[in-house]
Enzyme design. Structure first.
Site, mmCIF file in Angstrom:
data_model
loop_
_atom_site.group_PDB
_atom_site.id
_atom_site.type_symbol
_atom_site.label_atom_id
_atom_site.label_comp_id
_atom_site.label_asym_id
_atom_site.label_seq_id
_atom_site.Cartn_x
_atom_site.Cartn_y
_atom_site.Cartn_z
ATOM 1 N N HIS A 199 14.335 28.003 10.570
ATOM 2 C CA HIS A 199 15.793 27.900 10.595
ATOM 3 C C HIS A 199 16.327 29.192 11.222
ATOM 4 C CE1 HIS A 199 15.192 24.672 7.785
ATOM 5 N NE2 HIS A 199 16.469 24.534 7.490
ATOM 6 N N GLU A 202 22.023 29.098 11.830
ATOM 7 C CA GLU A 202 22.802 28.128 11.041
ATOM 8 C C GLU A 202 24.032 28.889 10.522
ATOM 9 O OE1 GLU A 202 20.915 26.922 7.371
ATOM 10 O OE2 GLU A 202 22.223 25.173 7.101
ATOM 11 N N ASP A 280 18.627 16.872 7.635
ATOM 12 C CA ASP A 280 18.537 18.089 6.808
ATOM 13 C C ASP A 280 18.310 17.757 5.333
ATOM 14 O OD1 ASP A 280 18.405 20.815 6.467
ATOM 15 O OD2 ASP A 280 20.528 21.223 6.796
ATOM 16 N N ASP A 281 19.382 17.515 4.582
ATOM 17 C CA ASP A 281 19.292 17.175 3.150
ATOM 18 C C ASP A 281 20.197 15.967 2.903
ATOM 19 O OD1 ASP A 281 17.796 19.678 2.046
ATOM 20 O OD2 ASP A 281 19.379 20.479 3.328
#
Ligand code: ADE
Ligand code: ZN
Length: 341
Positions: A199, A202, A280-281
């Protein structure tokens, strides 16, 4: 409407999902079911009270709830049930290949043995192709707000137990935990023949993207949206066609962007960046890959050709052999022809 006067739901766009945290697929209903099965008392009286907490102000406010809810994952069966639920839903969303991150340190830290979480997830992945038509890879993601020595220790244990991992990733609280903190971890992974992703960009600055490439030798960047603040970096990412696994609904829910209308994805695509769309989630951010596409198309009016390009980027950026990539690219091509108006 077809020639028989019936309306059909258009077939989902076939994609590879490259940015997915398996623990972020725990739906509130499953959280309550697992809590009951394991005799765990949750700090919420019902699903509505839990859902009311899904109003995030930034990455950390989400991470606090994400880690707390992992308490319900205790047995191999729990990890397998969570993974199968994702694979079923992902197949419906058009996902044909998924490269799935899990956070082993988050489980070891709360007393769940490494083999329990790995074997549980891996057992569901082992039959995913035959059960759901979704090929898969497992990626162990390391928590950047923990010490590097702990990450190296857990990676060594994963290697020692022959965990079926294809690569490593880097996630959790980004700001203040730069890529330079993890050079030895990524060197160890490379020496072990593992793929590497991180990551970056972000919430953290564009320089974290550059440093992930230069110091960690990563093959893909998760998110990467803040590259747009650095023109020289954009040029480099375009030239090297570095894959950026973008997650639009996540970025809105974690306030990395104000609204979907402000999301840089169309500009990134127009700049020639190698971007894909991912969830992602999904249990926390309001949707799976198909939901991300649908909402993007609603706001940005992406053409069929642009959607097919995003899907093709996901397949080309996967850690897959060429034969499987060609087969998936052919599926995307057929979708494009069938969807053209
Ligand atoms: N872990 C799970 N989801 C994450 C995200 N969006 N960013 C960083 N770490 C994460
Ligand atoms: Zn992520």
């Amino acid at each position: 409407m077809d020639t028989f006067g019936e309306t059909h739901t258009p077939a989902a766009l076939p994609v590879a999902e490259l940015h997915l945290h398996i623990e972020g697929t725990l739906q509130p209903e499953l959280i309550f079911a697992l809590a009951e099965r394991n005799g765990i008392e949750l700090p919420y009286k019902d699903i509505d009270e839990l859902r009311a907490k899904y109003e995030f102000t930034d990455l950390q406010s989400f991470l606090d709830l994400y880690y707390a809810n992992m308490a319900v994952l205790q047995t191999e069966q729990d990890f397998a049930d969570m993974t199968r639920a994702y694979l079923q839903r992902a197949a419906d969303a058009g996902v044909r290949h998924a490269e799935i991150m899990m956070d082993p340190q988050a489980h070891v830290q709360r007393g769940v043995p490494l083999a329990i979480c790995v074997n549980g997830v891996a057992s569901a992945l082992a039959t995913s192709e035959q059960d759901f038509g979704v090929s898969t890879l497992l990626i162990a993601a390391f928590l950047r707000d923990m010490p590097e020595d702990n990450a190296i220790d857990v990676l060594n244990q994963l290697i020692a137990i022959n965990a079926p991992i294809a690569g490593i990733g880097l996630d959790s609280a980004e700001v203040g935990n730069p890529p330079s903190k993890f050079e030895r971890l990524f060197r160890r992974a490379k020496d072990a023949g593992l793929h590497r992703i991180a990551h970056a960009g972000e919430e953290g600055p564009a320089s974290y993207i550059t440093d992930s490439l230069d110091l960690l030798d990563v093959e893909r960047i998760d998110h990467g949206i803040r590259c747009m603040e650095d023109e020289a970096l954009v040029q480099r990412l375009v030239k090297e066609q570095v894959p950026l696994t973008v997650c639009p609904l996540s970025n809105v829910r974690l306030r990395a962007v104000d609204t979907l209308a402000d999301h840089p994805l169309p500009a990134m695509l127009a700049a020639g960046l190698n971007v894909s769309v991912n969830s992602d989630d999904p249990a926390y951010f309001g949707g799976y890959v198909d939901d991300n596409f649908r909402e993007l198309v609603g706001v940005h009016d992406l053409s069929v050709g642009e959607r097919a390009l995003l899907a093709a980027n996901s397949v080309r950026s996967a850690f897959l052999d060429n034969a499987r990539k060609e087969a998936l690219l052919a599926q995307i091509h057929r979708w494009e022809i069938a969807s053209e108006d």
